[in-house]
Design a protein around this motif. Sequence first.
Motif, short mmCIF file in Angstrom:
data_model
loop_
_atom_site.label_atom_id
_atom_site.label_comp_id
_atom_site.label_asym_id
_atom_site.label_seq_id
_atom_site.Cartn_x
_atom_site.Cartn_y
_atom_site.Cartn_z
N ALA A 284 38.27 40.46 41.20
CA ALA A 284 39.22 40.98 42.17
C ALA A 284 40.19 41.95 41.50
CB ALA A 284 39.98 39.84 42.85
N GLN A 285 40.65 41.60 40.32
CA GLN A 285 41.55 42.47 39.55
C GLN A 285 40.86 43.81 39.28
OE1 GLN A 285 44.67 42.29 38.43
NE2 GLN A 285 44.78 43.50 36.57
N ALA A 286 39.61 43.74 38.82
CA ALA A 286 38.87 44.97 38.51
C ALA A 286 38.62 45.80 39.77
CB ALA A 286 37.55 44.61 37.83
N ALA A 287 38.32 45.13 40.89
CA ALA A 287 38.07 45.84 42.14
C ALA A 287 39.32 46.57 42.61
CB ALA A 287 37.60 44.86 43.22
N LEU A 288 40.49 46.05 42.24
CA LEU A 288 41.75 46.70 42.59
C LEU A 288 42.15 47.80 41.60
CD1 LEU A 288 43.77 43.57 43.73
CD2 LEU A 288 42.95 45.44 45.17
N GLY A 289 41.30 48.01 40.59
CA GLY A 289 41.54 49.08 39.62
C GLY A 289 42.25 48.65 38.36
N GLY A 290 42.43 47.35 38.17
CA GLY A 290 43.09 46.86 36.96
C GLY A 290 42.09 46.38 35.92
N GLY A 291 42.54 46.32 34.69
CA GLY A 291 41.71 45.82 33.61
C GLY A 291 41.66 44.30 33.64
N ALA A 292 40.50 43.75 33.28
CA ALA A 292 40.35 42.30 33.27
C ALA A 292 39.37 41.89 32.18
CB ALA A 292 39.87 41.79 34.62
N ALA A 293 39.68 40.77 31.52
CA ALA A 293 38.80 40.22 30.49
C ALA A 293 38.82 38.71 30.60
CB ALA A 293 39.26 40.65 29.10
#
Length: 121
Positions: free
Chosen positions: A25-34
């Motif tokens: 969800a974070q990545a879909a919103l344009g944020g970085g995630a690991a």
Amino acid sequence: MRELRIVVATADAERLRGALVIAAAQAALGGGAAVFLQLDAVGLLRMPVEAPRDEAHRAAGLPSLAMAIEEALGLGVTLLACQSGLALCGMTADDLPKGVEVGGPVGFLQQTGEEARLILA
């Protein structure tokens, strides 16, 4: 958007599934995630990936754990398997899904900026 970094510290497939959903969800919103899988949690990534509640998830129209991993990677989520966890689980990098990286907690934390949100799952 602040980067999101999640540590999965136990071999609980539902915790990993939850971490993947939030990271995707974070990545879909344009944020970085690991997502960093530590020690026994690495065993959840052994190919072929299967989880005890996969059938229930599929029956509810939700992805299996393997599909959640694939979707997260496709959205640009970084998945890291702990080197010590690989050894603990009797695995090598060849046992991991394509796209999963191998590293350690020091490297994971070194790549975690001061503004990042760090969550233990």
